[in-house]
Design an enzyme around this catalytic site. Structure first.
Site, PDB file in Angstrom:
ATOM      1  N   ASP A  22       0.867  -1.172   0.000  1.00 51.70           N
ATOM      2  CA  ASP A  22       0.000   0.000   0.000  1.00 51.70           C
ATOM      3  C   ASP A  22       0.913   1.234   0.000  1.00 51.70           C
ATOM      4  O   ASP A  22       2.141   1.124   0.046  1.00 51.70           O
ATOM      5  CB  ASP A  22      -0.962  -0.047   1.208  1.00 51.70           C
ATOM      6  CG  ASP A  22      -2.187   0.825   0.966  1.00 51.70           C
ATOM      7  OD1 ASP A  22      -3.232   0.560   1.559  1.00 51.70           O
ATOM      8  OD2 ASP A  22      -2.108   1.766   0.145  1.00 51.70           O
TER       9      ASP A  22
HETATM   10  C1  GLC Z   1      -4.283   4.098   0.004  1.00 55.08           C
HETATM   11  C2  GLC Z   1      -5.252   3.026   0.272  1.00 55.08           C
HETATM   12  C3  GLC Z   1      -5.351   2.031  -0.836  1.00 55.08           C
HETATM   13  C4  GLC Z   1      -5.294   2.761  -2.163  1.00 55.08           C
HETATM   14  C5  GLC Z   1      -3.919   3.402  -2.284  1.00 55.08           C
HETATM   15  C6  GLC Z   1      -3.758   4.175  -3.602  1.00 55.08           C
HETATM   16  O1  GLC Z   1      -3.758   4.699   1.092  1.00 55.08           O
HETATM   17  O2  GLC Z   1      -5.085   2.319   1.512  1.00 55.08           O
HETATM   18  O3  GLC Z   1      -6.565   1.292  -0.661  1.00 55.08           O
HETATM   19  O4  GLC Z   1      -5.508   1.856  -3.222  1.00 55.08           O
HETATM   20  O5  GLC Z   1      -3.665   4.292  -1.218  1.00 55.08           O
HETATM   21  O6  GLC Z   1      -4.600   5.281  -3.603  1.00 55.08           O
END
Ligand code: GLC
Length: 738
Positions: free
Chosen positions: A268
């Site tokens: 993430d």
């Molecule tokens: C985030 C989220 C994830 C998302 C990623 C890109 O912080 O936890 O679900 O896909 O960033 O935006």
């Protein structure tokens, strides 16, 4: 667009051969570049990222949705780098792109996987038109804590419903073939257990025993792996002391060895470097080492991989074979997406944004997502011929952006039809319509328009009260410790009650709310979640009876926040509550000796049941269930059994009912939930019609993961219910015999 075809690496060869051949030509630095996902949302990404693309130190970008810019980034990568490897282009396409569907929790309330699949498909077509080829969806974290803002993004509290809706979404995003125009790779997230964060506070700690991990949180991810999801994303959260992004047990032992998953894993956002903040590592180098050896293939929006992996390999701490495995998975999805043959997007090959198909899907989804929680005195549907005037009151009746909900980076509020607009369209000049916002927003304190609202409501034949939360009150990092109606909405309800008029509450929110403090003051409640672009027409169609509500709750509605965790599939415990054994705080003097005799698992200050249970949802007709039966009294492991019931529509409206099948394993080597959803079906019946609904269960459907971590089917007694909610009482029984 006739750009020169990029270097073809032998299109048509088996993907594995093509991966091996390309890997053999890559330098270590180029391999590591494929493991880096750069944030592209700068002013002009080609200027910012161009050099990294030319030297092959980036393999993917996210948050670039201008198709011309995406094509320029692809052109640099394909035509100006040594090996011309095209880019993955990622985006959070969670519940729509330009055309927005209900939030996933609302989509779950449709209990309609076909709609989830079609919704994901129209979203993919719109996103692909913008150059996106990878979405960070579906989010399939089982979520049992409505304080958690991301419950909005989930399919709710049930691992079975989440598995069904998640699988369908993946099929919609990825289409029949990943090379099809409009197909984009999906991403099962967040692996794993993120929905169990302590106190519903985002990014907090999770402690999940292995049996619970396998029987609940892993089930949707197992389904996603089985259906061929293109990628997995790790969770920010700390799982039993090891954050998901550095957790070799779940990323390698479980995901690779147990599930046999062959796709790639992305971290993430910057969660690799967060391993230091968690306290798992001392620095970014160690974080890079821990993440890549745990099983992370791509680092999102961080530079630990780019800064340290080369050294780690050259020092021998990370084997180049490990890098080849990671890069092989990344190249494989790029081949499967056909990016080497077609790296560029020609938007002319894709439907227009907000096509009729997209808008109709959004409307159907909104319609089927809305749950009728309460309807007394025939308050709904509104009978136009008996209405002279209507009062529309509240801060969420006309909010084109708010009705879209969370995770709508690319949603276009200009496409929204709000409830107020839709109601106006329906009533025309046949009914006098007066609208009073009454509050600046849902968090406002007593507004000076409360008096005006009370006056207008008092003069109307019925009051439509639009309450709830704006989209900002749910979603990532937007958690609430108190999930009652914000601001002075409760006071507004009280003031409306004083008018003595029929009050229909329409709730827009990103989570279950605690409604005990208003439920007796309104005659009906339509819970619309955040219904998306076409939420207005869907709400209007239901209010005026053009359509009949069919939504069912995908998450339990607690009476008060202190009941959390409260969900339908809880364990029985040794002293389960019952009306005979509970004592309430206001009659504490009557009988409350400090004794365990006759006591049970309850709270003194609230009833032990939820306000509205999982699976609950009313209709404008009445459905009766009877004669639930099992096709046999006993089955052997490997056998099947049919559980059936007679369903009758005893009302005067044709309508659809979501018939639900629950079972309970009464005694097993580990205690099992009091109910588990094992099947559901949408059935349409005319007035007075009756049908027999049958569910076939095989013994595998009744299996669970025991203390040894292995799936098992144990002999023993099972109860089975068929009904329109998880508190259905029509029950039968059967036994698995060895
Ligand atoms: C985030 C989220 C994830 C998302 C990623 C890109 O912080 O936890 O679900 O896909 O960033 O935006």
């Amino acid at each position: 667009m006739n750009r020169p075809k990029p270097t073809s690496l032998g299109a048509g060869q088996d993907t594995a051969d093509r991966v091996r051949e390309l890997l053999s030509r890559m330098t270590l630095a180029e391999k590591i570049g494929q493991m880096c996902l750069a944030e592209g949302g700068h002013d002009h990404p080609p200027a910012v990222l161009g050099d990294d693309l030319r030297n092959g130190s980036i393999g993917a970008v996210l948050n670039v949705v201008d198709v011309e810019i995406v094509n320029e980034l692809q052109r640099i990568a394909v035509e100006e780098s040594r090996l011309g490897i095209p880019l993955l282009v990622g985006r959070d396409v969670i519940h729509g792109f330009k055309t927005v569907l209900p939030i996933p929790l609302g989509l779950a309330a449709t209990w309609n996987p076909d709609l989830a699949r079609e919704g994901a498909r129209v979203a993919a077509l719109e996103a692909a038109k913008a150059g996106v080829n990878w979405t960070f969806a579906p989010m399939i974290d089982v979520s049992r804590d409505p304080r958690w803002g991301r419950i909005a993004e989930s399919f709710g509290e049930c691992e079975y419903l989440t598995s069904v809706m998640g699988r369908a979404s993946i099929e919609g995003f990825q289409g029949d073939r990943l090379t099809d125009t409009g197909s984009i790779a999906a991403c099962a997230k967040h692996f794993i257990g993120y929905g169990a964060v302590e106190s519903g506070r985002d990014y907090a700690t999770t402690n999940i025993p292995d049996t619970e991990l396998r029987n609940v949180y892993l089930r949707p991810f197992r389904a996603a792996a089985e259906v061929g999801v293109g990628s997995f994303m790790t969770s920010f959260s700390d799982l039993n002391g090891v954050p998901g992004t550095g957790n070799r047990y779940i990323l390698s032992d479980v995901l690779r060895d147990e599930l046999g998953y062959g796709g790639f894993v992305v971290s993430d956002w910057d969660s690799v470097r967060q391993l230091k903040i968690h306290g798992l590592t001392e620095n970014d180098r160690e974080s890079a080492y821990t993440a890549v050896t745990a099983g992370v293939d791509i680092e999102m929006a961080g530079d630990a991989f780019g800064n340290h992996l080369l050294d780690l390999v050259e020092q021998g701490r990370v084997g180049e074979a490990q890098i080849d495995t990671a890069v092989g998975r990344i190249l494989s999805i790029k081949f499967q997406l056909g990016l080497f043959e077609n790296p560029y997007t020609d938007p002319g090959h894709l439907p227009e944004m907000a096509s009729n198909r997209a808008l109709n899907t959004a409307r159907d989804a909104a319609l089927q997502s809305i749950v009728l929680l309460k309807n007394e005195g025939g308050a709904l549907p509104l009978a136009m011929d008996r209405l002279r005037s209507l009062a529309v009151i509240g801060p969420l009746a006309d909010e084109a952006y708010e009705q879209l909900g969370t995770w709508v980076f690319d949603g276009d509020p200009g496409l929204s039809v709000t409830p107020l607009q839709a109601i106006r369209d329906v009533v025309g000049d046949r009914v006098e319509l007066r609208y009073v916002r009454a509050m600046a927003n849902s968090r406002s304190r007593v507004g000076d328009e409360f008096d005006e609202a009370e006056k207008v409501a008092g003069a109307a034949d019925a009051v439509l009260l639009f309450l709830g939360e704006e989209s900002i009150l749910s979603g990532e990092a937007h958690c609430r410790a108190d999930i009652s109606l914000p601001g002075d909405q409760v006071e507004l309800v009280r003031r409306m009650r004083l008018t003595g008029k029929p009050i229909i509450a329409v709730m827009l929110a990103g989570r279950p709310l605690t409604l005990s403090n208003i439920v007796d003051d309104v005659d009906a409640i339509l819970f619309a979640w955040h219904p998306g672009t076409m939420g207005g027409p869907a709400i209007a169609d239901l209010l005026f009876g053009r359509e009949v509500p069919s939504g069912k709750l995908p998450a339990t509605f607690p009476r008060i926040v202190g009941q959390i965790p409260i969900y339908y599939s809880q364990k029985n415990g040794g002293k389960p509550p019952s009306t005979e054994t509970v004592v309430f705080i206001d009659d504490i003097d009557a009988y409350a000796p400090q004794t365990s005799l006759g006591m049970s698992a309850f709270h003194l200050d609230t009833h032990f049941t939820p306000l509205f249970p999982f699976g609950h949802g009313l209709s404008y007709t009445e459905f009766d269930y009877k004669d639930v039966r099992a096709s046999a009294e006993e089955i052997h492991p490997g056998g099947t059994i049919t559980v059936s019931a007679e369903l009758c529509n005893r009302g005067d409206r044709e309508a659809e009912e979501i018939v639900q099948l629950y079972t309970r394993d009464v005694a097993a080597s580990i205690t099992r939930p009091v109910r588990e959803l094992k099947g559901f079906r949408r059935v349409r019946l005319g007035p007075g019609e009756t049908t027999t609904v049958c569910f076939e269960l095989n013994s595998d459907d009744l299996s669970f993961y025991g203390q040894d971590g292995k799936r098992t089917v144990e002999p023993g007694l099972f109860h089975a219910w068929i009904g329109g909610s998880s508190d259905a009482d029509c029950r039968t029984r059967f036994r698995i015999v060895a």
